[in-house]
Write a protein that holds these residues in place. Structure first.
Motif, PDB file in Angstrom:
ATOM      1  N   GLU A   1     -14.141  35.656 -36.282  1.00 44.24           N
ATOM      2  CA  GLU A   1     -12.616  35.524 -36.180  1.00 44.24           C
ATOM      3  C   GLU A   1     -11.961  35.197 -37.778  1.00 44.24           C
ATOM      4  O   GLU A   1     -10.917  35.224 -37.858  1.00 44.24           O
ATOM      5  CB  GLU A   1     -11.887  34.821 -35.190  1.00 44.24           C
ATOM      6  N   GLY A   2     -13.022  35.215 -38.570  1.00 47.47           N
ATOM      7  CA  GLY A   2     -12.789  34.829 -40.068  1.00 47.47           C
ATOM      8  C   GLY A   2     -12.986  33.332 -40.532  1.00 47.47           C
ATOM      9  O   GLY A   2     -12.708  33.053 -41.447  1.00 47.47           O
ATOM     10  N   TYR A   3     -13.587  32.653 -39.728  1.00 45.27           N
ATOM     11  CA  TYR A   3     -13.502  31.005 -39.946  1.00 45.27           C
ATOM     12  C   TYR A   3     -14.948  30.851 -40.486  1.00 45.27           C
ATOM     13  O   TYR A   3     -15.781  31.647 -40.207  1.00 45.27           O
ATOM     14  CB  TYR A   3     -13.476  30.043 -38.906  1.00 45.27           C
TER      15      TYR A   3
ATOM     16  N   PHE B   1     -15.923  43.383 -42.849  1.00 47.20           N
ATOM     17  CA  PHE B   1     -16.316  42.206 -43.090  1.00 47.20           C
ATOM     18  C   PHE B   1     -17.442  41.818 -44.348  1.00 47.20           C
ATOM     19  O   PHE B   1     -17.947  42.826 -45.015  1.00 47.20           O
ATOM     20  CB  PHE B   1     -17.697  42.068 -41.720  1.00 47.20           C
TER      21      PHE B   1
END
Length: 84
Positions: free
Chosen positions: A5-7, A57
């Motif tokens: 989720e991008g963390y 990504f």
């Protein structure tokens, strides 16, 4: 799952010398039941990336050792070189 989720994600192993940190993190490739946390996490991440649609990504990884207050990059060209 948060990494997808991008963390940022961190796996931190701490303990006495000889307590099994490296084996837990790396494991051995064969048999596959002996793979460590790092190869299992990478498999999960790359499987998720393959299934994702309309997404980009960027993955960065570092593998550091801190021993006697010296930091070494275990993925670098010279793993004996200390970092500042």
């Amino acid at each position: 799952q948060g990494v997808m989720e991008g963390y940022n994600g961190t796996i931190f192993a701490y303990g006495q010398t000889g307590s099994g940190k490296s084996f837990t993190m790396q494991g051995i490739a064969d048999p596959s039941s002996q793979k460590g946390i790092i190869p299992r996490a990478f498999e999960h991440i790359f499987e998720s990336v393959q299934c994702a649609e309309n997404a980009k990504f960027l993955m960065r990884a570092s593998y550091l050792e801190i021993y006697n207050e010296d930091i070494r990059d275990l993925l670098g060209a010279d793993t004996k070189q200390k970092l500042e």
